[in-house]
Design an enzyme around this catalytic site. Structure first.
Site, PDB file in Angstrom:
ATOM      1  N   ASN A   1       4.684  -3.189   7.021  1.00 15.56           N
ATOM      2  CA  ASN A   1       4.681  -4.059   5.850  1.00 15.56           C
ATOM      3  C   ASN A   1       3.940  -3.527   4.634  1.00 15.56           C
ATOM      4  OD1 ASN A   1       6.024  -6.330   7.229  1.00 15.56           O
ATOM      5  ND2 ASN A   1       4.134  -6.378   8.406  1.00 15.56           N
ATOM      6  N   TYR A   2       3.118  -2.501   4.819  1.00 18.72           N
ATOM      7  CA  TYR A   2       2.265  -2.067   3.722  1.00 18.72           C
ATOM      8  C   TYR A   2       2.551  -0.664   3.207  1.00 18.72           C
ATOM      9  CZ  TYR A   2      -0.703  -6.084   4.748  1.00 18.72           C
ATOM     10  OH  TYR A   2      -1.182  -7.334   4.939  1.00 18.72           O
ATOM     11  N   LEU A   3       2.915   0.215   4.115  1.00 21.79           N
ATOM     12  CA  LEU A   3       3.093   1.604   3.693  1.00 21.79           C
ATOM     13  C   LEU A   3       4.465   1.819   3.082  1.00 21.79           C
ATOM     14  CD1 LEU A   3       1.787   3.275   6.948  1.00 21.79           C
ATOM     15  CD2 LEU A   3       0.576   3.052   4.811  1.00 21.79           C
TER      16      LEU A   3
ATOM     17  N   LEU B   1       0.805  -1.182   0.000  1.00 23.24           N
ATOM     18  CA  LEU B   1       0.000   0.000   0.000  1.00 23.24           C
ATOM     19  C   LEU B   1       0.837   1.230   0.000  1.00 23.24           C
ATOM     20  CD1 LEU B   1      -0.039   1.312   2.937  1.00 23.24           C
ATOM     21  CD2 LEU B   1      -1.658  -0.476   3.381  1.00 23.24           C
TER      22      LEU B   1
END
Length: 568
Positions: A525-527, A4
Site C-alpha cells: 500500500n505504500y511503496l 511512500l
DNA sequence: TAGAAGACTTGTATTTAACAGC
DNA sequence: GCTGTTAAATACAAGTCTTCTA
C-alpha cells in the site's frame, strides 16, 4: 492516504515515505486526465454474489446440554450455538463482553420455549458440538487425494462462474465475490460489540449494481434482490448492510483489475507531486508553531507529528467501537513530556492504541517550540481531554506529510544481499509506520532449526577444506590431469558450500529482524511499485524474488510501464 | 454546513496451498 | 508419500476521505 516512495540507487536502498490527507491535494489541479464527472465505467455485467451454503443441522447424536440435561435446540438457535461451539478454544470466548453479547443475541433468536429454559451461559454445555466440529475438521484433513481434488475442482467451477465480471468489455477478477457467512462478530482489541451475532445475509438484503441493458444476475431460487441499480459513479457490484455497526459492505474488484490499478497509479502520482511541495508545507507548519492563533499552532504541531512519525490522521470515531486514536484524536493521557530523558532534551513519550488496537510506543526528541506548544495544549486539561481540541481532520487545509530517508548500502552484492538490502529498506518503513505483528508462534523453533543448519554447513565447510588441502597436497606430490581435476572439483565444492552458508546467514538475519515487523502492508500500500520494478531491472534482480504472484498481478501496471531509469 | 451515510483503502488474523525434509 | 513449516491467499474489520442531506 499514506504514500511512500522507495528509491534504490546504485547499490543503495532508500525509502522516502509520504503520508498525507487527500482533501488538501485534490483541491489542487493535479488530476491526471481523470474524468471530472465521476464516471467509473460504461458497462458492467456480473453474475451476482455467491451465497454461503445453508445451515446443516447437527446429527442427532451430537447433543447440547443445559444444566446437565440434554436439550434439543431448534434449527435457528442451534446454528447460533454452533458458532460459539466452534470458537470454544479461542481466547475470545473467555472474555466477559464476548460472552455477554453472544448470549444476549442468542437469546433473542430463541423460541419462547427455549428462552424459558436457557437463562445462563454458564449452564450451557457445548462440548459435544465442539468435539463434533474438531472431528469434522480432522476428517477433512484426512480426505483422500481424489476427494480433495474433487473439492478443489468444485471450488474452481464456482470461482469461474462468480469470480469474474465484465467491466467495459474486459473480463476482470472480482475481489470478494462471496457474501460473508453468518457467525459471531470478532472485533479487534477491546471492542464493545465482540461476540454479537452477525446475521445471515439474504438476497432480499442485497443491492445489485450493474449497467443498464446488461444481463441482470438472477437471485437464488424463490428469492429476489432488495434492489437493482445502475450507478456508474461507484465501483461496487453488490452491497448489503451488516447488522453489527449498520455499515455497508461491498463486493468489489480485485486489485489486479484495471480500475483498481489505475487508481493505485494515480495515488502514487499524487505522492510524486506532493514531493515538489513538501518543503513549502514544512516551512508553513513550522511557522505555525508561533502563530498567535491556537488553532494554527495545534495544526502545525499535529502536522509535524504526522510528518515526522507517520501517524494516521485520526478521524473522530463512533461510540461502540474500540477506543483507539490517531494524531488528531490524541488525548492528553497519551503523551508524557520530558524536559530531559536518556540524555536527550525535549522528549515526547507516546503511548496509545492505534488502528486495530496496535500499541504505538515511542520516545521522540522534538524541537523546543513543539515541546512548549504541547505543554500549552495540555494546560488545565484532564487526561481524557483532546490534546488538539481546536482541530479535526476535516478542518481546512489539513496538509500532512511525512518524509523519511533510510540509506543502506554495500558494494558488489549478490542477489541475496540485494534482497536483504531491499527488505531492510522495506522494514525501516514498516517500523516507522508501526506495522507490527505478534511474533510467529513457531519463531524460536524455526530459528533454532536455521541455527542448526548453519552449524551443519560450517562443519561441511571444514570437511571440504580438509579435502581440498589433501587434494592439493596429492597434486603437488604427484601431478596429473586427474589430480588437477580433483583439486578444481574440491575447490568448486567448497565455494558452493560457502555460498550456501552465506545465504543461510542472510536468511537468518532477515528472519530475526522481521520477528515482530509486518512488511506486507507497506509493500502493498505504500511503496511505489515502479521504484521497485526499476530497481529490479537495474540490478538484475528477478522481480519474482521481490513480488509474489498476487503482488505481480496487482502491480501489473507498474511492471508494464516502468524501465530501469524511472525516477520517482 | 455539520453530521451522517457512503465508498473505498488499509491492516491484521485466519485459512489454504505449497514446499521442504524425512 | 507423509508430515510439519512457511508462504500465499482470503476474509473481513477498521481506518480514511467523500458525498449526501436535513
Amino acid at each position: 492516504y499514506h504514500f511512500l516512495k522507495l528509491l534504490i540507487s546504485q547499490h543503495t536502498a532508500t525509502f522516502t515515505i509520504i503520508r498525507f490527507t487527500l482533501p488538501y491535494l485534490s483541491k489542487q489541479r493535479w488530476e491526471e486526465g481523470k474524468s471530472s464527472d465521476g464516471q467509473k465505467w460504461t458497462t458492467l455485467e456480473h453474475n451476482g454474489p455467491l451465497f454461503p451454503p445453508e445451515y446443516e443441522p447437527l446429527p442427532n447424536n451430537v447433543v447440547f446440554y443445559y444444566s446437565g440435561e440434554a436439550f434439543k435446540l431448534g434449527l435457528a438457535s442451534e446454528e447460533i450455538a454452533t458458532f460459539y461451539a466452534k470458537m470454544l478454544d479461542h481466547e475470545y470466548t473467555t472474555k466477559e463482553v464476548f460472552q455477554k453479547n453472544f448470549f444476549n443475541d442468542w437469546r433473542e433468536e430463541m423460541t419462547e420455549d427455549e428462552r424459558k429454559v436457557i437463562k445462563k451461559l454458564s449452564k450451557c454445555n457445548f462440548s459435544e458440538l465442539h468435539a463434533y466440529f474438531v472431528n469434522k475438521a480432522e476428517e477433512k484433513k484426512n480426505m483422500t487425494k481424489e476427494e480433495k481434488q474433487a473439492l478443489k475442482e468444485d471450488n474452481a467451477k464456482l470461482t469461474e462462474q462468480y469470480g469474474f465480471c465484465f467491466l467495459d468489455g474486459h473480463r476482470e477478477k472480482i475481489g470478494n465475490f462471496r457474501v460473508e457467512p453468518p457467525g459471531l462478530f470478532r472485533g479487534r482489541g477491546e471492542h464493545p460489540k465482540m461476540g454479537k451475532l452477525k446475521k445471515r445475509i439474504q438476497p432480499e438484503d442485497i443491492t445489485i449494481n450493474c449497467s443498464k441493458g446488461s444481463r441482470i444476475p438472477g437471485p437464488p431460487q424463490g428469492h429476489k434482490w432488495r434492489k437493482v441499480q445502475h450507478d456508474n459513479t461507484v465501483t461496487w457490484l453488490a452491497s448489503w448492510v451488516e447488522n453489527i455497526q449498520g455499515h455497508p459492505k461491498y463486493i468489489m474488484l480485485n486489485p489486479s483489475s484495471k480500475l483498481k490499478g489505475e487508481k493505485d497509479w494515480q495515488k502514487y502520482e499524487t505522492a510524486r507531486n506532493l514531493k515538489l511541495r513538501v518543503d513549502s508545507i514544512r516551512r508553513q507548519y513550522q511557522s505555525d508553531w508561533s502563530s498567535h492563533e491556537m488553532r494554527n499552532r495545534q495544526r502545525g504541531v499535529a502536522l509535524y507529528f504526522i510528518d515526522k512519525l507517520a501517524l494516521r490522521a485520526g478521524n473522530e470515531k463512533e461510540d461502540d467501537t474500540a477506543d483507539t486514536v490517531g494524531c488528531c484524536s490524541l488525548r492528553v493521557e497519551h503523551i508524557t513530556l520530558h524536559k530531559e530523558l536518556d540524555g536527550k532534551e525535549w522528549v515526547v513519550e507516546f503511548d496509545f492504541l492505534g488502528k486495530d488496537s496496535i500499541r504505538y510506543y515511542n520516545k521522540v526528541p522534538v524541537e523546543k517550540r513543539v515541546f512548549k506548544n504541547l505543554k500549552l495544549f495540555m494546560e488545565n486539561k484532564d487526561p481524557d481531554d483532546d490534546l488538539f481540541d481546536r482541530i479535526n481532520t476535516s478542518s481546512d487545509s489539513s496538509q500532512m506529510t511525512v518524509l523519511l530517508i533510510t540509506s543502506l548500502s554495500a558494494e558488489d552484492m549478490t542477489v541475496e544481499e540485494k534482497i536483504l538490502a531491499y527488505n531492510r529498506a522495506n522494514r525501516a518503513v514498516a517500523i516507522l509506520c508501526n506495522h507490527q505483528r505478534a511474533a510467529p508462534k513457531t519463531f524460536e523453533k524455526s530459528m533454532q532449526l536455521l541455527q542448526e543448519k548453519i552449524k551443519k554447513k560450517k562443519e561441511q565447510i571444514e570437511l571440504a577444506k580438509r579435502e581440498l588441502k589433501e587434494a592439493k597436497n596429492a597434486h603437488r606430490e604427484r601431478p596429473s590431469d586427474k589430480s588437477k581435476n580433483l583439486v578444481a572439483k574440491k575447490e568448486k565444492v567448497l565455494k558452493r558450500l560457502q555460498e550456501q552458508l552465506k545465504k543461510l546467514q542472510l536468511q537468518m538475519t532477515d528472519k530475526e529482524e522481521n520477528k515482530v515487523i509486518a512488511l506486507g502492508t507497506s509493500k502493498l500500500n505504500y511503496l511505489d511499485p515502479r521504484i521497485t520494478v526499476a530497481w529490479c531491472k537495474k540490478h538484475k534482480v528477478p522481480i519474482e524474488k521481490i513480488y509474489n504472484k498476487t503482488q505481480r498481478d496487482k502491480f501489473a501496471w507498474a511492471i508494464d510501464m516502468t524501465d530501469e531509469d524511472f525516477e520517482f
